[in-house]
Design an enzyme around this catalytic site. Structure first.
Site, PDB file in Angstrom:
ATOM      1  N   ASN A 103     133.854 -37.761  50.191  1.00 32.07           N
ATOM      2  CA  ASN A 103     133.181 -36.459  50.236  1.00 32.07           C
ATOM      3  C   ASN A 103     133.762 -35.702  51.426  1.00 32.07           C
ATOM      4  OD1 ASN A 103     131.455 -34.290  50.395  1.00 32.07           O
ATOM      5  ND2 ASN A 103     129.710 -35.481  51.143  1.00 32.07           N
TER       6      ASN A 103
ATOM      7  N   LYS B  11     133.252 -32.711  52.252  1.00 30.66           N
ATOM      8  CA  LYS B  11     132.328 -31.669  52.740  1.00 30.66           C
ATOM      9  C   LYS B  11     133.100 -30.355  52.936  1.00 30.66           C
ATOM     10  CE  LYS B  11     129.811 -35.338  55.011  1.00 30.66           C
ATOM     11  NZ  LYS B  11     128.759 -35.697  55.910  1.00 30.66           N
TER      12      LYS B  11
ATOM     13  N   HIS C  61     122.900 -34.529  47.791  1.00 27.43           N
ATOM     14  CA  HIS C  61     123.387 -35.014  49.088  1.00 27.43           C
ATOM     15  C   HIS C  61     122.398 -34.591  50.176  1.00 27.43           C
ATOM     16  CE1 HIS C  61     125.805 -35.386  52.713  1.00 27.43           C
ATOM     17  NE2 HIS C  61     126.515 -36.278  52.048  1.00 27.43           N
TER      18      HIS C  61
ATOM     19  N   GLU D 258     122.725 -33.325  52.979  1.00 26.20           N
ATOM     20  CA  GLU D 258     122.950 -31.987  53.568  1.00 26.20           C
ATOM     21  C   GLU D 258     122.447 -30.894  52.631  1.00 26.20           C
ATOM     22  OE1 GLU D 258     127.061 -32.748  54.403  1.00 26.20           O
ATOM     23  OE2 GLU D 258     126.403 -34.234  55.877  1.00 26.20           O
TER      24      GLU D 258
ATOM     25  N   GLU E 266     122.159 -43.280  50.978  1.00 29.22           N
ATOM     26  CA  GLU E 266     122.710 -42.752  52.221  1.00 29.22           C
ATOM     27  C   GLU E 266     121.569 -42.448  53.194  1.00 29.22           C
ATOM     28  OE1 GLU E 266     126.807 -40.905  51.607  1.00 29.22           O
ATOM     29  OE2 GLU E 266     125.383 -39.365  51.061  1.00 29.22           O
TER      30      GLU E 266
ATOM     31  N   GLY F 173     127.292 -39.275  59.256  1.00 29.58           N
ATOM     32  CA  GLY F 173     128.017 -38.509  60.271  1.00 29.58           C
ATOM     33  C   GLY F 173     127.622 -38.836  61.698  1.00 29.58           C
TER      34      GLY F 173
ATOM     35  N   SER G 115     128.489 -43.354  57.667  1.00 30.79           N
ATOM     36  CA  SER G 115     129.380 -43.853  58.722  1.00 30.79           C
ATOM     37  C   SER G 115     130.187 -45.082  58.295  1.00 30.79           C
ATOM     38  CB  SER G 115     128.590 -44.121  60.010  1.00 30.79           C
ATOM     39  OG  SER G 115     128.044 -42.910  60.502  1.00 30.79           O
TER      40      SER G 115
HETATM   41  C1  PEP Z   1     128.549 -38.426  53.382  1.00 32.19           C
HETATM   42  O1  PEP Z   1     128.814 -37.278  53.613  1.00 32.19           O
HETATM   43  O2  PEP Z   1     128.124 -38.719  52.271  1.00 32.19           O
HETATM   44  C2  PEP Z   1     128.730 -39.428  54.436  1.00 32.19           C
HETATM   45  C3  PEP Z   1     128.328 -40.646  54.210  1.00 32.19           C
HETATM   46  O3  PEP Z   1     129.309 -39.024  55.622  1.00 32.19           O
HETATM   47  P1  PEP Z   1     129.838 -39.981  56.822  1.00 32.19           P
HETATM   48  O4  PEP Z   1     130.728 -41.022  56.170  1.00 32.19           O
HETATM   49  O5  PEP Z   1     130.600 -39.077  57.729  1.00 32.19           O
HETATM   50  O6  PEP Z   1     128.650 -40.602  57.459  1.00 32.19           O
END
Ligand code: PEP
Length: 250
Positions: A8, A10, A94, A96, A165, A171, A210
């Site tokens: 992803n 983003k 997601h 976000e 998640e 992040g 992460s």
């Molecule tokens: C994500 O955006 O779905 C995500 C898991 O981001 P990150 O790997 O940066 O934590």
């Protein structure tokens, strides 16, 4: 089902940067088999990336989608627009989208319905905030997000992938431990098994939050972790490639 390792990006990478990445990445992954690889670039880069990966083992994903086919929805992207570009997967709900843009379970459910109707494979994202975890609400939050996200699609569960998640891990550089991930993944597997009356074999439960080239080997060992959704570490083609390799060790 092969594991799914999904990127992803983003709101990162211009079209030119996306093209550079794909040129490097497609050579790295060229010979990989028995794993599903997906990249979700920005909407503006979808067309260029789609052309570059048309004869490769890389699948195209979108980071979001509206549920209507067309109409007066300024700024939105429809399922048929994604289909035209050979998009196969769509990330929905997601964190976000939920927390910055205020998307609610009911809207996400409409999007999941539309994805299935138009032949796109949804990756439904769920996960608790730190506060919810500390209050002991992790499972109830995840259950609510899943039950409402797939409501009315009990017979289509195998056409949907789910990404667990935890919001506190996205992040932040703080990933869930293998034990924390496994506990929730097992809970999700049992839940969708019940909801679908056993027709959940096609559903992969991905972990996101992460994930990087250092922790991927450990996380993928969790019995019910069947792939990853990767943000930050997927922005570097070599790191993303390493994560894919590590996920194939099991
Ligand atoms: C994500 O955006 O779905 C995500 C898991 O981001 P990150 O790997 O940066 O934590």
């Amino acid at each position: 089902m092969a594991y799914l390792i999904a990127a992803n990006w983003k709101m990162n990478k211009t079209v030119a940067e996306s093209i550079d990445y794909i040129k490097t990445f497609k050579e790295l992954v060229r010979d990989l088999k028995d794993v599903d690889i997906m990249i979700a670039p920005s909407f503006t880069a979808l067309s260029s990336v789609s052309s570059l990966i048309s004869d490769t083992n890389i699948n195209l994903g979108a980071q979001n989608m509206f549920y209507a086919e067309k109409g007066a929805y300024t700024g939105e992207i429809s399922p048929i627009m994604l289909k035209e570009l050979n998009v196969k997967y769509v990330i929905l709900g997601h964190s976000e989208r939920r927390h910055i843009f205020g998307e609610k379970d009911e809207l996400i459910n409409k999007k999941v319905h539309a994805a299935i109707e138009f032949g796109l494979r949804p990756i439904l994202c769920v996960g608790e905030t730190l506060e919810e975890r500390e209050l002991g609400k992790t499972k109830s939050v995840v259950e609510r997000q899943i039950r409402s996200g797939i409501a009315g699609l009990e017979k289509e569960v195998s056409s949907i992938d789910i990404a667990y998640e935890p919001v506190w891990a996205i992040g932040t550089g703080v990933n869930a431990t293998v034990e924390q991930a496994q506990e929730v993944h097992q809970f999700i597997r049992n839940l969708i098994h019940d909801i679908s009356k056993g027709n959940d074999k096609g559903t992969r439960i991905l972990y996101g939050g992460s994930v990087n080239e250092k922790n991927a080997s450990e996380l993928i060992k969790a019995k019910d972790v069947e792939g990853f959704l990767v943000g930050t570490a997927s922005l570097d083609p070599k790191k993303f490639y390493e994560i894919i390799l590590k996920s194939m060790e099991v």
